[in-house]
Motif scaffolding. Structure first.
Motif, PDB file in Angstrom:
ATOM      1  N   LEU A   1      13.526  26.410 -37.505  1.00 55.18           N
ATOM      2  CA  LEU A   1      14.962  26.561 -37.735  1.00 55.18           C
ATOM      3  C   LEU A   1      15.312  28.010 -38.032  1.00 55.18           C
ATOM      4  N   LEU A   2      14.625  28.610 -39.005  1.00 54.94           N
ATOM      5  CA  LEU A   2      14.952  29.979 -39.405  1.00 54.94           C
ATOM      6  C   LEU A   2      14.651  30.986 -38.304  1.00 54.94           C
ATOM      7  N   ALA A   3      13.629  30.702 -37.492  1.00 56.13           N
ATOM      8  CA  ALA A   3      13.281  31.636 -36.411  1.00 56.13           C
ATOM      9  C   ALA A   3      14.406  31.750 -35.386  1.00 56.13           C
ATOM     10  N   GLY A   4      15.231  30.716 -35.262  1.00 56.46           N
ATOM     11  CA  GLY A   4      16.305  30.729 -34.270  1.00 56.46           C
ATOM     12  C   GLY A   4      17.657  31.148 -34.804  1.00 56.46           C
ATOM     13  N   LEU A   5      17.744  31.466 -36.083  1.00 54.29           N
ATOM     14  CA  LEU A   5      19.033  31.817 -36.689  1.00 54.29           C
ATOM     15  C   LEU A   5      19.265  33.320 -36.705  1.00 54.29           C
ATOM     16  N   PHE A   6      20.553  33.678 -36.725  1.00 53.10           N
ATOM     17  CA  PHE A   6      21.000  35.068 -36.893  1.00 53.10           C
ATOM     18  C   PHE A   6      20.408  35.986 -35.816  1.00 53.10           C
ATOM     19  N   THR A   7      20.457  35.514 -34.597  1.00 47.24           N
ATOM     20  CA  THR A   7      20.009  36.311 -33.460  1.00 47.24           C
ATOM     21  C   THR A   7      21.125  36.340 -32.420  1.00 47.24           C
ATOM     22  N   GLY A   8      21.054  37.290 -31.521  1.00 51.21           N
ATOM     23  CA  GLY A   8      22.036  37.368 -30.444  1.00 51.21           C
ATOM     24  C   GLY A   8      23.453  37.505 -30.975  1.00 51.21           C
ATOM     25  N   ALA A   9      24.347  36.628 -30.505  1.00 50.32           N
ATOM     26  CA  ALA A   9      25.754  36.685 -30.916  1.00 50.32           C
ATOM     27  C   ALA A   9      25.937  36.384 -32.393  1.00 50.32           C
ATOM     28  N   ASN A  10      24.932  35.768 -33.028  1.00 56.15           N
ATOM     29  CA  ASN A  10      25.027  35.400 -34.444  1.00 56.15           C
ATOM     30  C   ASN A  10      24.327  36.382 -35.377  1.00 56.15           C
ATOM     31  N   ARG A  11      23.938  37.533 -34.876  1.00 53.50           N
ATOM     32  CA  ARG A  11      23.134  38.432 -35.693  1.00 53.50           C
ATOM     33  C   ARG A  11      23.914  38.962 -36.897  1.00 53.50           C
TER      34      ARG A  11
END
Length: 425
Positions: free
Chosen positions: A148-158
């Motif tokens: 879950l955490l590995a996929g968060l706050f990346t790309g458009a959500n950074r």
């Protein structure tokens, strides 16, 4: 503010309740980043720590890549620290929270201080921690928090400072009553110490999705860069002055209220601008309690029926006992199937040595109205049962007392009619 965040989906429980010989424990490969998880618990909630932490590691393919930070009331014993080293499934840090160190936590009860501790995670956790998942102690995790955490706050959500499960209602609709009326009285964000230069649009915030803060991921890099903790420190006193810092329904035994709330500041700070988690990551309502003003526990029955009809528990990634009826209370309707197995697994793995039940302070006396409500229901059942038996007895008595003479008279009239039909005198 960053654009409205998109959703991140990790659906359904993937790995659950690995035992002591689970092959996942032998995985010692390199971690693709360390996943940080934080939880705070006062003495009422200590009973939930063992099952929660055990479920976090048991539900992950990479338990050695998870670091759980536990902030609790009181210091840990040397035996607890030794048990942490012996279990060795992942990293666990247990420490008492120094309330006097932080502005918002001073002069608060331990329960309120631990509730607001999440605002200070950027300072409490190492600088190397880029993100952290906060979970309440009344939760059982059934999916991989590392993924879950590995996929968060990346790309458009950074640039998103927060990730949570959005509710089906907007902020005003969900928090009906005093909070809604108070928010609508505000003429500008400045009244809540929200600098208009930050770009806050109060009407947009009120239309934003409500969320429960029990499962919340924090983008620590963004919190530090934008100094969001300082914004919270300005917001909470303003909420207190307006008597908006707490609201009815916060999860404490007996429907009691805790002030100040951590959820209201988060809602007002981020409004619509938080990354959406899949709904499976906060399946709540499992602790719905029998309120004092209710003659019968109708809401509890409705919650159970809804859970059975939708099957949402079986697909839940994180089961959350929101409400006053916690899973360790001994009478929760959902605990036997969904909580007890995790508690037994935690005991087998030795988590009771890390979080000894003797340190906990939980009793139905924490909910002083519970026994009274149970007594009311029992009395109602007795009255209805006795009334039914009395009515049945009364009906039978009337038949025995008055039925026989009437039957004799009817029989005589029948004999007379029969003789008259035959022409007999």
């Amino acid at each position: 503010m960053p654009p409205r965040a998109t959703a991140f989906h990790v659906t359904g429980p993937r790995y659950f309740q690995g035992g002591a010989n689970d092959s996942r424990q032998s995985l010692t490969g390199a971690c693709n980043g360390l996943a940080h998880v934080a939880v705070g618990a006062d003495r009422r909630e200590l009973l939930g720590l063992g099952p929660l932490v055990s479920s976090i590691f048991s539900s992950s393919r990479s338990p050695h890549c998870i670091h759980v930070h536990v902030f609790r009331e009181g210091e840990s014993s040397p035996q607890s620290k030794e048990a942490i080293r012996r279990i060795g499934r992942g990293s666990i840090t247990v420490r008492a929270l120094d309330s006097e160190r932080f502005l918002l936590l001073r002069n608060l009860s331990s329960s309120s201080a631990l509730n607001l501790a999440r605002f200070y995670l950027p300072e409490l956790l190492p600088e190397t921690a880029a993100s952290v998942l906060w979970v309440d102690a009344d939760i059982i995790v059934r999916s991989d928090v590392h993924s879950l955490l590995a996929g968060l706050f990346t790309g458009a959500n950074r640039l998103s400072p927060l990730a949570a499960v959005a509710r089906d209602q907007d902020l005003v609709t969900h928090y009906r009553g005093g909070l809604e009326r108070g928010l609508r009285r505000l003429r500008s964000p400045a009244e809540l110490a929200l600098d208009e230069a930050w770009g806050y649009d109060m009407s947009a915030i009120l239309r934003g999705d409500a969320f429960n803060a029990g499962v919340t991921a924090f983008n620590l890099r963004q919190w530090r860069a934008e100094k969001l903790t300082q914004r919270v420190e300005a917001l909470v006193p303003a909420l207190q002055r307006l008597e908006l810092a707490s609201y009815r329904g916060i999860s404490l035994p007996g429907g009691k209220s805790a002030a100040p709330s951590s959820q209201v500041p988060l809602q007002l700070l981020f409004g619509r601008d938080f990354q959406r988690l899949d709904a499976c990551w906060n399946v709540g309502g499992l602790g719905t309690s029998w309120e004092a003003e209710e003659l019968l526990p109708v809401r509890v029955w409705a919650t159970q029926l809804h859970a059975w009809w939708t099957g949402r528990l079986a697909s839940g990634c994180a089961l959350h006992w929101t409400g006053g009826d916690k899973p360790w209370s001994g009478h929760n309707a959902f605990a036997r199937r969904w909580y007890t197995p995790a508690a037994k697994a935690a005991a087998r793995e030795g988590y009771d040595e890390i979080f000894p039940p003797s340190d906990a302070h939980w009793s139905d006396r924490d909910d002083p109205e519970l026994l009274a409500r149970i007594g009311i229901l029992a009395a109602l059942v007795v009255v209805v049962t006795c009334g039914a038996f009395f009515c049945r007895w009364a009906a039978g008595g009337c038949s025995r007392s008055f039925g026989y003479p009437w039957r004799r008279l009817a029989a005589r009239e029948s004999q007379v009619d029969e003789r008259e039909s035959k022409g007999e005198p």
